[in-house]
Design a protein around this motif. Sequence first.
Motif, PDB file in Angstrom:
ATOM      1  N   UNK A  39       0.832  -1.202   0.000  1.00 26.77           N
ATOM      2  CA  UNK A  39       0.000   0.000   0.000  1.00 26.77           C
ATOM      3  C   UNK A  39       0.869   1.256   0.000  1.00 26.77           C
ATOM      4  N   UNK A  40       0.823   2.010  -1.096  1.00 22.14           N
ATOM      5  CA  UNK A  40       1.500   3.305  -1.183  1.00 22.14           C
ATOM      6  C   UNK A  40       0.477   4.335  -1.637  1.00 22.14           C
ATOM      7  N   UNK A  41       0.661   5.574  -1.196  1.00 22.78           N
ATOM      8  CA  UNK A  41      -0.268   6.620  -1.597  1.00 22.78           C
ATOM      9  C   UNK A  41       0.032   7.074  -3.028  1.00 22.78           C
ATOM     10  N   UNK A  42      -0.816   7.961  -3.516  1.00 20.45           N
ATOM     11  CA  UNK A  42      -0.705   8.380  -4.916  1.00 20.45           C
ATOM     12  C   UNK A  42       0.586   9.137  -5.177  1.00 20.45           C
ATOM     13  N   UNK A  43       1.001   9.981  -4.240  1.00 16.80           N
ATOM     14  CA  UNK A  43       2.221  10.765  -4.430  1.00 16.80           C
ATOM     15  C   UNK A  43       3.455   9.874  -4.471  1.00 16.80           C
ATOM     16  N   UNK A  44       3.521   8.894  -3.570  1.00 19.66           N
ATOM     17  CA  UNK A  44       4.652   7.967  -3.559  1.00 19.66           C
ATOM     18  C   UNK A  44       4.663   7.110  -4.814  1.00 19.66           C
ATOM     19  N   UNK A  52      10.844   4.928 -12.654  1.00 25.21           N
ATOM     20  CA  UNK A  52      10.794   3.533 -13.136  1.00 25.21           C
ATOM     21  C   UNK A  52      11.255   2.552 -12.058  1.00 25.21           C
ATOM     22  N   UNK A  53      10.758   2.742 -10.845  1.00 25.59           N
ATOM     23  CA  UNK A  53      11.097   1.874  -9.718  1.00 25.59           C
ATOM     24  C   UNK A  53       9.834   1.154  -9.283  1.00 25.59           C
ATOM     25  N   UNK A  54       9.951  -0.137  -8.997  1.00 22.96           N
ATOM     26  CA  UNK A  54       8.806  -0.915  -8.548  1.00 22.96           C
ATOM     27  C   UNK A  54       9.278  -2.003  -7.593  1.00 22.96           C
ATOM     28  N   UNK A  55       8.364  -2.455  -6.756  1.00 21.16           N
ATOM     29  CA  UNK A  55       8.684  -3.524  -5.819  1.00 21.16           C
ATOM     30  C   UNK A  55       8.824  -4.873  -6.526  1.00 21.16           C
ATOM     31  N   UNK A 298      13.185   3.899  -0.090  1.00 25.44           N
ATOM     32  CA  UNK A 298      12.911   4.999  -1.015  1.00 25.44           C
ATOM     33  C   UNK A 298      11.436   5.391  -0.992  1.00 25.44           C
ATOM     34  N   UNK A 299      10.557   4.395  -0.962  1.00 24.53           N
ATOM     35  CA  UNK A 299       9.121   4.686  -0.952  1.00 24.53           C
ATOM     36  C   UNK A 299       8.716   5.405   0.334  1.00 24.53           C
ATOM     37  N   UNK A 300       9.225   4.944   1.468  1.00 19.72           N
ATOM     38  CA  UNK A 300       8.903   5.599   2.737  1.00 19.72           C
ATOM     39  C   UNK A 300       9.463   7.020   2.774  1.00 19.72           C
ATOM     40  N   UNK A 301      10.679   7.198   2.238  1.00 26.20           N
ATOM     41  CA  UNK A 301      11.245   8.543   2.179  1.00 26.20           C
ATOM     42  C   UNK A 301      10.427   9.477   1.306  1.00 26.20           C
ATOM     43  N   UNK A 302       9.974   8.983   0.154  1.00 28.56           N
ATOM     44  CA  UNK A 302       9.145   9.804  -0.727  1.00 28.56           C
ATOM     45  C   UNK A 302       7.795  10.123  -0.092  1.00 28.56           C
ATOM     46  N   UNK A 303       7.333   9.250   0.784  1.00 28.53           N
ATOM     47  CA  UNK A 303       6.043   9.452   1.434  1.00 28.53           C
ATOM     48  C   UNK A 303       6.110  10.523   2.523  1.00 28.53           C
TER      49      UNK A 303
END
Length: 373
Positions: A39-44, A52-55, A298-303
Motif C-alpha cells: 500500500x503506497x499513496x498516490x504521491x509515492x 521507473x522503480x517498482x517492488x 525509497x518509498x517511505x522517504x518519498x512518502x
Amino acid sequence: MRKILLLAVMLVVWFLPGIPVSADTQEEILAQSGADSIAVDEQTNSFLEDHSISFTDPQSALTLSPKELLCSMWNTFRAQLAAPLRLFFTLGLVVICSAFTSGLGDTISDRGLSGAYGFLVVMVAVSVLLTPMEQCFSMVSDTMESGSRFMLSFAPVLSSILAAGGGVVSASVYQLAVFSLAELAVQLTCMYLMPLLRILLALGIMDAVHPDFSFGSIIRGVKRVAQWGLGLVMALFVGLQTVQGMVSASADTVATKAAKFMLSSCVPVVGGAVSDAYTTLRGSMGVLRSGVGGVGILALGAMVLPPILLLGLYRLAVLAAGTLAELAGVRSLSKLLHSLEQVLSLALGMLCTFVFLLLLSTAIVMLAGGTGG
C-alpha cells in the motif's frame, strides 16, 4: 535387505542434481510474497513511476542516480515553499500594522481600551494561523497513519523474503517490531498526540491574550519532557533492535551452517553440490532482500519527505515572524508566535522520530538479517 535399501537411496540421490534447488524464480517469490500489493499513496506511487522503480523489480532502484534524487528533493522543496512564504509575509504585515496600533493604544489613558488593541492584534494573527496550524496537525496524523499502513503491508513482504533466504528468526523479530511500532504510533496519535498539540495551541493563544497569565513556561516544559521521552524511546528501540538483530542473525547463522553440514555430510555423493546450491540460493535471496528493502526505504522517504519539509518550513516562517514581532516591540504577538513555534517543533520532532525508527528497523534487518552462512 539393508544393501538394497542403501542402493535405492543412492539411486535417488544420484538424480538429485537434475532436480532444481528451488522451483521458484525471484519473480515468482516476489509475486508470492505480495510485493505487488504493498500500500503506497498516490504521491509515492507517482515518484516510483517517474523513476521507473517498482517492488516487483527491486533492481530498478539501481537506476536512480544521486543527481536525480537531489533534483527530486529540490522540486519537492520548491513545491512546499509557497504556503510558508505566504504565511510569513501575511504575519509580517500583521506585525507592522500591530506596531502602529499598539503605539496608538499606548497613547490612550484608558487601560481597557489599550488592552483591546492587543486582544484585537492577537485575534487577527490567530485567524491567520489557525488554518496552517490545523493543516500541520492533520498532516502529522495522516503521515503517521499512511506510514503505518505502508509498513504493515511492506513488513510481511520483506519478512517472507528473509525467511525464504534462511533468516527465519530475523524475519519474525523484524515483523513483530514493525507491527508493534506501527500500531503504537497510530494509537498514540489518535489518543494523545493530536489532543496534546491542540491543548498547547490553546495555551499559546491564552498566553498571548491574557498578559497576566504565563503559559509559555508550561509549553516549554511539555516540549522538554516530550523531547526527553522521544529520546528515551529512540534509545530503547534502537538498542533493542540492534541486540535482537545481532542475536537473530547469529541464530540464523547457526541454523544455516547446521543445514549445510547436514546436506554435505548426510547426503551421499552429491552432498557438497547440494550444499553449494543452497549457499547460492541464500545469496540470491540476500540480493533480493537488499533490493526490496532499498525500494521500501525509497518509498517511505518519498512518502514522508513532503510533510516533513512543509512542517519545517512552517516552523521557520512562524519563528521568523516571531523574531520580527519581538524587534517591533509587539509583545503579545511575539509571545503567541514563539509559543506556536514550540508546538510546531514538538510535532516535527514526533514525526521525525517515528520515521527514523521505521527506517532504522528496516536498515538493521537488511544488514543483519540472514547474513550468516
